[in-house]
Design a protein around this motif. Sequence first.
Motif, PDB file in Angstrom:
ATOM      1  N   ARG A 229     -11.675  57.421  52.075  1.00 17.32           N
ATOM      2  CA  ARG A 229     -11.621  56.646  50.627  1.00 17.32           C
ATOM      3  C   ARG A 229     -12.779  55.599  50.321  1.00 17.32           C
ATOM      4  O   ARG A 229     -12.523  54.498  49.342  1.00 17.32           O
ATOM      5  N   CYS A 230     -14.149  55.083  51.651  1.00 18.13           N
ATOM      6  CA  CYS A 230     -15.254  54.303  51.347  1.00 18.13           C
ATOM      7  C   CYS A 230     -15.968  54.613  51.056  1.00 18.13           C
ATOM      8  O   CYS A 230     -16.447  56.041  52.123  1.00 18.13           O
ATOM      9  N   ALA A 231     -17.638  53.812  51.331  1.00 19.49           N
ATOM     10  CA  ALA A 231     -18.970  54.702  51.750  1.00 19.49           C
ATOM     11  C   ALA A 231     -18.838  55.090  53.278  1.00 19.49           C
ATOM     12  O   ALA A 231     -17.955  54.388  54.225  1.00 19.49           O
ATOM     13  N   LYS A 232     -19.651  55.542  53.489  1.00 12.39           N
ATOM     14  CA  LYS A 232     -20.162  55.906  54.862  1.00 12.39           C
ATOM     15  C   LYS A 232     -19.859  54.511  55.690  1.00 12.39           C
ATOM     16  O   LYS A 232     -21.130  54.113  55.589  1.00 12.39           O
ATOM     17  N   GLY A 233     -19.200  54.888  56.729  1.00 12.04           N
ATOM     18  CA  GLY A 233     -20.044  53.767  57.954  1.00 12.04           C
ATOM     19  C   GLY A 233     -19.185  52.148  57.290  1.00 12.04           C
ATOM     20  O   GLY A 233     -19.330  51.206  58.362  1.00 12.04           O
ATOM     21  N   ALA A 234     -18.098  52.130  56.349  1.00 12.67           N
ATOM     22  CA  ALA A 234     -17.776  51.284  55.869  1.00 12.67           C
ATOM     23  C   ALA A 234     -16.283  51.396  56.717  1.00 12.67           C
ATOM     24  O   ALA A 234     -15.768  52.211  56.794  1.00 12.67           O
ATOM     25  N   ASP A 235     -15.452  49.883  57.065  1.00 12.45           N
ATOM     26  CA  ASP A 235     -14.224  49.889  57.287  1.00 12.45           C
ATOM     27  C   ASP A 235     -13.006  49.907  56.307  1.00 12.45           C
ATOM     28  O   ASP A 235     -11.950  50.989  56.116  1.00 12.45           O
ATOM     29  N   ARG A 236     -13.838  49.366  55.107  1.00 16.82           N
ATOM     30  CA  ARG A 236     -12.417  49.598  54.182  1.00 16.82           C
ATOM     31  C   ARG A 236     -13.783  49.744  52.789  1.00 16.82           C
ATOM     32  O   ARG A 236     -14.513  49.515  52.787  1.00 16.82           O
ATOM     33  N   TYR A 237     -13.016  49.748  51.391  1.00 19.54           N
ATOM     34  CA  TYR A 237     -13.617  50.545  50.260  1.00 19.54           C
ATOM     35  C   TYR A 237     -14.456  48.885  50.176  1.00 19.54           C
ATOM     36  O   TYR A 237     -12.943  47.799  49.769  1.00 19.54           O
ATOM     37  N   ASP A 238     -14.611  48.587  49.915  1.00 17.46           N
ATOM     38  CA  ASP A 238     -15.792  47.108  48.534  1.00 17.46           C
ATOM     39  C   ASP A 238     -16.572  47.727  47.706  1.00 17.46           C
ATOM     40  O   ASP A 238     -16.872  48.752  47.400  1.00 17.46           O
TER      41      ASP A 238
END
Length: 403
Positions: free
Chosen positions: A31-40
Amino acid sequence: MMTILDRNASAEEIRNVVEAWLDAHWDAEKRCAKGADRYDEKSWLTQVFEAGFCVPSWPIEYYGLGLSQKQSAIIEKAFSRRNAEGSARDRFHLGAITIFKVGSEPLKRTMLPIMLTGPICCLLYSEPNAGSDLAGVRTKAVPDGDDFIITGQKIWTSNAQEAEYGMLLTRTDWDVPKHRGITFFLFPMKQDGVEVKPINQITGESEFNEVFITGARVSATNIIGSLNQGWTSFQTAIAYERLIMGQGVTERRGKSKPDSEPQLIRLARRQGKYDDPVIRQKIAQALAHRELNGLNMERAKQEIMTNGSSSLMSLGKLAMSRIQHGEAAIATDLLGQEALLDGDDSADAANVNFDAAKAYMNSIGGGTDQIQKNIIAERVLNLPKEPDMDRNVAFRDIKSSSL
């Protein structure tokens, strides 16, 4: 990069494009952008905005794709299936919608990209002595060079603690009748002179707030509409607020997701009452009311696209208020004595009690049920207007308990 779609695109083409874009950019499992560790949120909304999916029904020059409402709904559903945020802001982001509809060109160019990629915009309308009569606002806006200095108090403001901006009704001319001396601003909330005090609610939330403004500033470039003509631009904002509330967007906990089985049916199954003919009739009637209100809201949307406003939105908002109260009553009957319980160990009862209390928000916010009845009577049914002895009196001559 903006996605290439237009009104000639078929439903299948739109669906394929959106699904491919989500495959490339959104990690549904994390549940976050591809390649991200968390949702921003800011980062993700910026990607959605740049693709045109935030406001797909708006023209390309205003950051949209120029699609129809029906085509835009395909995008919204694709995002919903992936639990991805950011689409349909052309339906639900009241601040951005108002600026798009009635803001100046510089305000649109400056603020729409900002508002569509994160900041909450609260509604600074009601005052202790101007609740249902919003034209009676006494919050002062005094010119000071290129700015206005704001002093006054607002109440029942949702999400004011988190909001970075607020749509603010102010009094700028006290020598004309009340509807003609109002100016509508996009007001920056995070500044000295703005104090927010939460109001404890029966639901246990503190979504509503009091807002005290003392010598805060706002640029003249942030006027929404024209100086002293704010009542006109405000009508666009309140109309869309009622449209949003009429669609049930204020509902929170325990509600069905799109295309899933309605909450009342699921509750009836769990309580072993699904085959009860009386219960089935009540649920069928409740679902019919929702369907009818949905059709009425479609009429309102078409009318507002043609005329810029629609009194039918008051009908929808009033109907949704009745729907929410009515469904809470049916759910309470389904639970029987269990409805007396609450807490984590009684999830159904907790949800039903929450919904019953929350229904009053829709009955009050955006204009009370009684105000909606007046609007429907006068503008839909063409009944005689309610007397208003102050309509042609200079505002400074109107008596008020706050003086």
